[in-house]
Design an enzyme around this catalytic site. Structure first.
Site, PDB file in Angstrom:
ATOM      1  CB  ALA A 154      -0.965   0.024   1.131  1.00 21.26           C
ATOM      2  NE  ARG A 211       3.859  -1.849  -7.539  1.00 19.22           N
ATOM      3  CZ  ARG A 211       3.834  -2.950  -8.309  1.00 19.22           C
ATOM      4  NH1 ARG A 211       3.709  -4.226  -8.080  1.00 19.22           N
ATOM      5  NH2 ARG A 211       4.096  -2.646  -9.689  1.00 19.22           N
ATOM      6  CE  LYS A 248      -0.359 -10.737  -4.903  1.00 19.89           C
ATOM      7  NZ  LYS A 248       0.545 -11.516  -4.221  1.00 19.89           N
ATOM      8  NE  ARG A 308       5.290 -11.201   0.205  1.00 13.22           N
ATOM      9  CZ  ARG A 308       4.990 -10.101   0.504  1.00 13.22           C
ATOM     10  NH1 ARG A 308       5.564  -9.413   1.722  1.00 13.22           N
ATOM     11  NH2 ARG A 308       4.322  -9.124  -0.168  1.00 13.22           N
ATOM     12  CG  ASP A 358       3.863 -13.314  -1.851  1.00 12.36           C
ATOM     13  OD1 ASP A 358       3.100 -12.332  -1.476  1.00 12.36           O
ATOM     14  OD2 ASP A 358       4.947 -13.123  -1.829  1.00 12.36           O
TER      15      ASP A 358
END
Length: 337
Positions: free
Chosen positions: A27, A30, A108, A176, A188
């Site tokens: 966030a 990008r 996503k 992750r 991921d």
């Protein structure tokens, strides 16, 4: 006096008033700069569980800082939210946002399972709100050019698709590497080549085989492969992971040639990516125009909201994506390190 809450017909004034649930790295790097600069969006507020973090991000981007996701969702000056939280938190927060009457752009993968994704799609229909899964790479124009080359028969009938997305090891303290947060390479980076297979294979592909390599210390998959087959017999061979040298590419091998894309998933907006067309006695390198897939993804979402959309966007594709992820897990041979 606060503006009226948005109705199904879309926000007034030609701009979507947006809030952001969380201060994730994607966030900050990008999406927030793009939202703040967009003509069709207004960045109203950013929420975090940490009040100081929310204020710091808000000061950086010129919006309000809010402590707590529920507090942001209760605001009546927000039409839509962007959700960049770890995957395992998507279901709860997206559901809460839809129930609060907000349109949702969710990073996503939309959910960690097909069942959860299907439930959110139904919820979006019931509340008549846009719900979109944010696969930014789909909004880069180079893929439209590849599709036009394939449809024009430049490499003949498609036989095999290959796709690879691998990155070097990431921050070990990040989500992750945390199984309870929906970590792992499949969710991921593996979802990118899976989505590529959907783009170019006909019908709904079946997962025939897969491998997942799991890190014993964290319990998350750090690498994997998958073999898919479309109803017409065209195969997709996919590779992914985050303990690799960087690779972000796919290729379409046809009966008379091959199309390859070398910067498929995360090309910088200044880059003019090259699409290579290899035929029997000829290699053609096509320089694609630079494109801003992040800005394009936001523009597609705000256009759907402003047009009065009242349900999921790309529902079939998102649900197929979620099913493929489930199926990779079901059939995978698992190795541990």
């Amino acid at each position: 006096m606060s503006p009226a809450s948005p109705g199904p017909e879309g926000p007034a004034g030609g701009r979507v008033r947006m809030g952001v649930l969380g201060c994730a790295d994607i966030a900050l790097r990008r999406m927030l700069p793009v939202i703040a600069a967009a003509d069709t969006a207004e960045l109203v507020a950013v929420a975090s569980r940490d009040a100081a973090k929310a204020r710091g991000v808000a000061d950086r981007f010129g919006c309000a800082g809010v402590q707590g996701y529920r507090t942001l969702l209760e605001r009546d000056d927000i039409d839509a939210v962007y959700v960049p939280l770890p995957p395992a938190l998507h279901f709860e927060q997206v559901a809460e946002a839809l129930r609060a009457g907000k349109h949702v752009l969710c990073e996503k993968p939309l959910c960690t399972t097909h069942a959860e994704a299907a439930e959110l799609m139904e919820l979006a229909r019931r509340h008549r709100r846009i719900l979109a899964e944010n696969f930014m790479f789909l909004h880069h124009s180079q893929h439209d050019r590849v599709r036009s080359l394939l449809d024009a028969g430049s490499v003949g009938e498609l036989e095999v698709l290959t796709g690879s997305f691998g990155v070097p090891p990431l921050d070990p303290a990040g989500f992750r590497y945390a199984a309870p947060l929906g970590g792992g390479a499949l969710l991921d980076v593996g979802v990118y080549p899976l989505r590529t297979a959907q783009m170019f294979l006909s019908g709904e592909p079946e997962v025939l085989a897969a491998t997942l390599r799991v890190d014993d210390a964290t319990g998350v998959d750090v690498a994997g492969t998958a073999l898919l087959c479309a109803p017409d017999g065209v195969a997709a061979q996919l590779e992914f992971g985050f303990r690799h040298s960087y690779r972000s590419r796919y290729a379409l091998w046809g009966r008379s040639g091959r199309i390859s894309v070398e910067r498929a998933y995360t090309p910088p907006e200044q880059l003019k990516p090259v699409v290579r067309v290899q035929q029997q006695d000829r290699l053609t390198e096509l320089a694609m125009p630079a494109d801003h897939q992040v800005r394009n993804a936001l523009a597609a979402f705000t256009a759907a909201v402003l047009a009065g959309g009242d349900g999921p966007v790309g529902e079939a594709e998102s649900l197929l994506q979620a099913r493929l992820v489930d199926d990779v897990r079901k059939v995978a041979r698992v190795f541990t390190d």
